[in-house]
Design an enzyme around this catalytic site. Structure first.
Site, short mmCIF file in Angstrom:
data_model
loop_
_atom_site.label_atom_id
_atom_site.label_comp_id
_atom_site.label_asym_id
_atom_site.label_seq_id
_atom_site.Cartn_x
_atom_site.Cartn_y
_atom_site.Cartn_z
N SER A 15 11.24 21.40 6.34
CA SER A 15 12.28 20.93 7.26
C SER A 15 12.69 19.49 6.95
O SER A 15 13.88 19.15 7.03
CB SER A 15 11.78 20.99 8.71
OG SER A 15 11.47 22.31 9.07
N HIS A 22 1.00 30.97 7.81
CA HIS A 22 2.19 30.79 8.66
C HIS A 22 1.90 30.14 10.01
O HIS A 22 2.42 30.60 11.03
CB HIS A 22 2.86 32.14 8.92
CG HIS A 22 3.48 32.78 7.72
ND1 HIS A 22 3.94 34.08 7.71
CD2 HIS A 22 3.72 32.30 6.47
CE1 HIS A 22 4.45 34.37 6.53
NE2 HIS A 22 4.31 33.31 5.74
N ALA A 34 7.94 23.95 11.74
CA ALA A 34 7.39 25.21 12.26
C ALA A 34 6.65 25.01 13.58
O ALA A 34 6.45 25.97 14.33
CB ALA A 34 6.45 25.83 11.23
#
Ligand SMILES: Cc1cc2nc3c(=O)[nH]c(=O)nc-3n(C[C@H](O)[C@H](O)[C@H](O)COP(=O)(O)OP(=O)(O)OC[C@H]3O[C@@H](n4cnc5c(N)ncnc54)[C@H](O)[C@@H]3O)c2cc1C
Length: 654
Positions: free
Chosen positions: A73, A588, A621
């Site tokens: 990001s 993740h 995230a």
């Protein structure tokens, strides 16, 4: 010409008359060294210049926006914001450039990066519901962040995931209808003649992140797709469409529907460039043109140790950051006129907030950190996708086992593959990311899991009726310990992972020292339904493995303890034991600075502003309200694209 070069290389190797032992030695030492040198050379030509003298960064009196963490990001946000010459941006990244590392650039080699200093060697707390084991949890410490070390699978989750985000926040800008524009904004989709059923017009075509296909895929992975359709999983030409992500992919020929023949040359859609090198957030967003901007400073080896605040008239505002290059190194400061945005990922964004006095008060006090703002949600709600791997013998001995050669013919194959990738630039086996085919299903699908065999009703944790809670994928090679351990025979692997776990955990500080890695606990399989759904996934995968045409590619009569050909004969209890034994991360982690209403333990609002503090946002995230039903990098790019738009508009308005 290409063929001539390859056969010349093969002849040369044969004339060397290497014994298997010599070949092994050559490959084990000299071969590897040569490979590293070639790669270094290739990559050094592309190495970019970043600020390494941190004193220089502090000399600039003030930036408009300081971004903490140049990951997936962070690079996207820095690049987009600095498109506006009026916004002065500083990006601080704890690690070095990822594009300068061969192990990052070459898709097949990313596993080699995991045990290096470019990746935090994090381990979870012992997992009480997974046999008390601690799990390796690699997090990248590189520009590009985990997009520089990931498996490059470009599937973004399900549209209903984002509708659920919008509903939670009562903010329609996060709904798929509105938010999907940011996926197309970052994408530069490369249509492929082998995939005529993909609607390229629905994909982005001018974004910085190139999305395309590798040009190698194993036969068993193609057979997996057909086996899936044979047991009732529908074929889908594209996982990233508005109608949802359920189904199995990939396929090339439009004649599929008529002939039911799978005949593709390429694997899943991936983040890959025209030379079949990795596309990371760094390679896509920090191009030479972008780095030439006068209003953008990118500093590497610059770890932010805390956020600086100013409190006036009862209002606390983030005004800058403190950073250093090492535990003992000089602490530097830089100041932001408008915003500090933390993009340090799901593990380190909450760490940076807590080190700065923003987080659960009791926890901060236990580490002698002065509480600036009591925000209990910081570090809570950690969710990750747990995966279970199944290993099979490849009946035709045609796997990529030669990538770790143990004999002369394998050594030759590796050299040829190297020539194909590095000299000819035509991709081949070194251009694989290993994840070749995938399927997304629901654990309550009664075609796949008939009530007669699966009577228990499990809680529905999907984000909607068109969304999955299980993903399967294939790799052309079985491995253990994150790729460190390979098998001595040709193998093929099937993987089942849970997309919407109920179990949540936490990130906490180990100490108030920024160089101590935080404590992480994903609580794998704590919730009964998580283990029960994974059991369904594993049962179905074992069935797929014995369904034609895949069954014919696997040596089901090959009996060995460490392979899973007899696994389908086990009882549910035995399979559950195996699942708790083997469960691992798919890398993740999300939701540790969750975007949620404040009264629901949220950390940021729908504009990603940290509750209770002015001028401070989180963008990565960690803000996902729930984990996406798929792979996480795409939404990290999209969230950054959205925030960049939001900030640019708000700066212009003010
Ligand atoms: C091995 C692996 C395989 C994966 N495979 C896939 C896949 O195939 N497809 C997919 O979609 N996703 C995949 N993922 C997940 C995906 O890559 C991540 O979810 C995503 O990249 C996370 O992005 P982020 O911006 O949240 O954080 P990151 O990309 O991790 O970025 C965080 C950055 O912040 C920096 N940082 C941290 N603390 C500080 C500090 N204090 N000061 C300065 N800098 C700091 C870090 O060095 C890092 O560069 C994988 C991940 C891994 C590790």
């Amino acid at each position: 010409m290409a063929l001539h070069n390859l056969s010349f290389l093969y002849d040369l190797l044969r004339r060397l008359k290497l014994t298997p032992r010599r070949a092994q030695l050559l490959l084990g030492s000299g071969g590897l060294a040569a490979l590293v040198l070639v790669l270094r050379y290739v990559c050094s030509k592309k190495a970019k210049k970043y600020v390494t003298n941190l004193a220089e960064v502090g000399r600039v009196s003030q930036y408009d926006v300081i971004i903490v963490g140049g990951g997936t990001s962070g690079c996207a946000l820095a690049s987009r914001l600095s498109e506006d010459p009026a916004i002065k941006v500083l990006l601080l990244e704890a690690g070095q450039s990822g594009t300068a590392l061969a192990f990052s650039r070459t898709p097949v080699l990313y596993g080699k990066l995991l045990p290096t200093r470019h990746v935090l060697q994090l381990r979870t707390q012992p997992q009480p519901y997974a046999k008390g084991r601690t799990k390796f949890w690699p997090r990248a410490k590189l520009l590009g962040g985990c997009s520089s070390t990931n498996a490059q699978m470009a599937q973004y989750g399900s549209p209903e995931d984002f509708d659920q985000w919008a509903a939670l926040m009562n903010d329609d800008s996060w709904s798929w209808k509105n938010f999907s524009q940011y996926f197309t904004k970052f994408e530069c989709y490369q249509p492929h003649p082998g995939y005529p059923l993909v609607d390229a017009s629905a994909r982005g075509s001018s974004g910085p992140v190139r999305i395309g296909y590798f040009n190698s895929v194993s036969e068993p992975s193609k057979a997996f797709i057909k086996a899936c359709t044979n047991i009732g999983i529908p074929f889908t030409p594209d996982f990233n469409v508005s109608t949802g992500t359920l189904g199995v992919s990939r396929i090339s020929k439009s004649s599929f529907a008529a002939s039911n023949v799978v005949d593709n040359d390429s694997s899943q859609v991936t983040y890959v460039d025209e030379r079949r090198q990795r596309v990371s957030s760094e390679s896509a967003y920090l191009t030479e043109d972008v780095l030439a901007r006068k209003n953008l400073t990118v500093a590497v080896n610059a770890q932010v140790t805390r956020i600086l605040f100013k409190t006036q008239n009862g209002e606390t505002r983030a005004v800058g950051v403190q950073f250093a290059s090492s535990r003992e190194g000089t602490r530097y400061r830089a100041y932001a006129r408008k915003e500090v945005v933390i993009c340090a990922g799901a593990v380190q964004s909450p760490q940076v907030l807590m080190l700065s006095g923003v987080g659960p008060a009791a926890h901060l006090k236990s580490h002698d950190i002065t509480v600036l703002h009591d925000l209990p949600g910081v570090g809570s709600n950690l969710v990750d996708h747990p995966v279970v791997d199944l290993h099979f013998k490849d009946k035709h001995d045609r796997s990529l086992k030669y990538l770790a050669p143990r004999n002369f013919p394998d050594a030759c194959k590796l050299f040829i593959a190297m020539a194909q990738y590095f000299v000819l630039g035509t991709g081949g086996p070194l251009a694989t990311n290993f994840g070749e085919s995938a399927a997304f299903v629901r654990s309550d699908d009664t075609v796949l899991f008939p009530k007669s065999e699966y009577p228990e009703t499990l809680p529905d944790t999907t984000s909607g009726p068109q969304s999955p809670d299980l993903e399967f994928f294939t790799t052309p090679l079985a491995y253990k310990e994150h790729g460190k351990v390979l098998f001595d025979v040709h193998t093929f692997s099937l993987h089942a992972y849970l997309l919407r776990p109920s179990s949540t955990g936490y990130v906490q500080l180990k100490s108030s020292n920024p160089w101590d890695l935080p404590v992480v606990n994903p609580n794998y399989l704590k919730a009964h339904e998580d283990a029960a759904k994974l059991l369904r996934g594993v049962r179905l995968l074992l069935k797929i493995a014995r369904t034609e045409p895949l069954a014919s590619y696997l040596a089901h009569d090959f009996k060995r303890e460490d392979l899973d050909h007899g696994m389908h004969l086990k009882s549910d209890e035995e399979l559950l034991e195996m699942i708790r034994e083997r469960v691992e991360t798919v890398y993740h982690p999300v939701s540790t600075c969750r975007m949620a209403p404040a009264e629901q333990n949220g950390v940021v609002d729908s504009q990603l502003r940290v509750y209770g503090i002015k001028g401070l946002r989180v963008c990565d995230a960690s803000v996902f309200p729930w984990i996406v039903s798929g792979h996480t990098a795409g939404a990290c790019y999209a969230v950054a694209e959205k925030l960049a738009d939001m900030l640019k508009k708000s700066f212009h308005a003010s």
